[in-house]
Design a protein around this motif. Structure first.
Motif, short mmCIF file in Angstrom:
data_model
loop_
_atom_site.label_atom_id
_atom_site.label_comp_id
_atom_site.label_asym_id
_atom_site.label_seq_id
_atom_site.Cartn_x
_atom_site.Cartn_y
_atom_site.Cartn_z
N LEU A 110 0.85 -1.19 0.00
CA LEU A 110 0.00 0.00 0.00
C LEU A 110 0.89 1.24 0.00
O LEU A 110 1.84 1.34 0.78
N SER A 111 0.56 2.20 -0.85
CA SER A 111 1.29 3.47 -0.87
C SER A 111 0.85 4.35 0.30
O SER A 111 -0.34 4.47 0.57
N VAL A 112 1.81 4.97 0.96
CA VAL A 112 1.51 5.92 2.05
C VAL A 112 2.36 7.16 1.85
O VAL A 112 3.51 7.08 1.42
N SER A 113 1.77 8.31 2.18
CA SER A 113 2.44 9.58 1.93
C SER A 113 2.44 10.53 3.12
O SER A 113 2.87 11.67 2.99
N SER A 114 1.95 10.07 4.27
CA SER A 114 1.84 10.97 5.42
C SER A 114 1.76 10.15 6.71
O SER A 114 1.45 8.95 6.67
N PRO A 115 2.00 10.79 7.84
CA PRO A 115 1.84 10.09 9.12
C PRO A 115 0.42 9.54 9.30
O PRO A 115 0.25 8.44 9.86
N ALA A 120 -3.07 4.75 9.57
CA ALA A 120 -4.22 3.99 9.10
C ALA A 120 -3.80 2.61 8.60
O ALA A 120 -4.49 1.61 8.84
N ALA A 121 -2.65 2.55 7.94
CA ALA A 121 -2.15 1.25 7.46
C ALA A 121 -1.84 0.32 8.63
O ALA A 121 -2.15 -0.87 8.60
N GLY A 127 -1.87 -8.92 9.33
CA GLY A 127 -1.79 -9.80 8.17
C GLY A 127 -2.36 -9.21 6.90
O GLY A 127 -2.23 -9.81 5.84
N THR A 128 -2.98 -8.02 7.00
CA THR A 128 -3.53 -7.40 5.79
C THR A 128 -2.41 -6.98 4.85
O THR A 128 -2.42 -7.32 3.66
N LEU A 167 5.96 -3.83 9.41
CA LEU A 167 5.81 -3.80 7.96
C LEU A 167 7.12 -3.45 7.28
O LEU A 167 7.94 -2.68 7.81
N THR A 168 7.32 -4.00 6.10
CA THR A 168 8.44 -3.63 5.25
C THR A 168 8.14 -2.27 4.62
O THR A 168 6.99 -1.98 4.27
N ALA A 169 9.16 -1.43 4.50
CA ALA A 169 8.98 -0.11 3.89
C ALA A 169 9.97 0.08 2.75
O ALA A 169 11.16 -0.20 2.89
N VAL A 170 9.46 0.54 1.61
CA VAL A 170 10.31 0.92 0.49
C VAL A 170 10.01 2.36 0.14
O VAL A 170 8.89 2.85 0.35
N ALA A 171 11.00 3.06 -0.37
CA ALA A 171 10.85 4.47 -0.73
C ALA A 171 10.87 4.61 -2.24
O ALA A 171 11.60 3.91 -2.94
#
Length: 224
Positions: A110-115, A120-121, A127-128, A167-171
């Motif tokens: 899922l793309s996220v762009s803010s705190p 929300a994620a 497991g989602t 969660l794994t995070a990629v930029a």
């Protein structure tokens, strides 16, 4: 059990930037140079063409173990192609419903762009999600509708929250070889690139250079 996923160098495809070369040829070369995961994205393609593209990319990476192929947005295409996962944005289908469609054995990003979006994620049922794409680090012409640039500090903040939540995070966003090391130093698990590889004259060489730069930004004990 979900497929192995190494996000170190994550290629997001762009059919126009790859042209006149077939996307699969660019992917094959980039994987030979060190790409570890591929997201198939072509906003202008029909579902039929996107399915054909996804299958061509799967064939291109088939001989390299552990390279996940993820489909951008199109859950139906991911299922038909038996892809390793799906990546959705904030305006796409809700992540909980996508998870219900794809089942427990595929990756979901899922793309996220803010705190607020990372919060929300993290509030979604366990497991989602497997992955969040932190974006944009910097502005980029490959996604002109992206939100305000996060910069390194904003990227570091969201990556830390993702990691704390498991969660794994990629930029992604404006990252090239000249900036890869400083993005890696923010604590993300990997970087996503589009034009740095799709537009490269020699994708294999460009991928090798990105991997070298990534190794400069990440402590040796955690670098893959």
């Amino acid at each position: 059990m979900r497929p192995p996923f190494d996000p170190t160098l994550y290629l997001v495809t762009d059919t126009q930037l790859c042209a006149p070369r077939p996307v699969a040829d660019v992917v094959r070369a980039a994987v030979a140079g060190g790409v570890t995961a591929v997201q198939v994205r072509d906003k202008g393609a029909s579902r039929r063409d996107l399915l054909a593209l996804t299958r061509a990319v799967q064939e291109a990476v088939a001989e390299v173990p552990g390279v996940a192929v993820v489909v951008n947005d199109a859950v139906d295409v991911a299922l038909l192609a038996a892809a390793d996962g799906v990546h959705v944005g904030q305006e796409d289908l809700p992540a909980t419903e996508v998870r219900a469609l794809i089942g427990p054995r595929r990756l979901l990003g899922l793309s996220v762009s803010s705190p607020a979006e990372i919060a929300a994620a993290l509030a979604l049922p366990t497991g989602t999600l497997d992955l969040v794409g932190v974006s944009p680090v910097w502005g980029t012409p490959t996604k002109p509708d992206a939100g305000p640039a996060l910069g390194l500090d904003g990227t570091r903040e969201l990556a830390a929250a993702a990691r704390a939540g498991g969660l794994t995070a990629v930029a992604i966003g404006g990252i090239g070889a000249d900036r890869a090391a400083e993005v890696a130093a923010t604590g993300v698990d990997g970087i996503c690139v589009v034009s740095a590889l799709c537009a490269a004259a020699d994708p294999a060489s460009a991928a090798r250079k990105l991997r070298r730069e990534l190794s400069r930004g990440v402590p040796a004990e955690v670098y893959r």
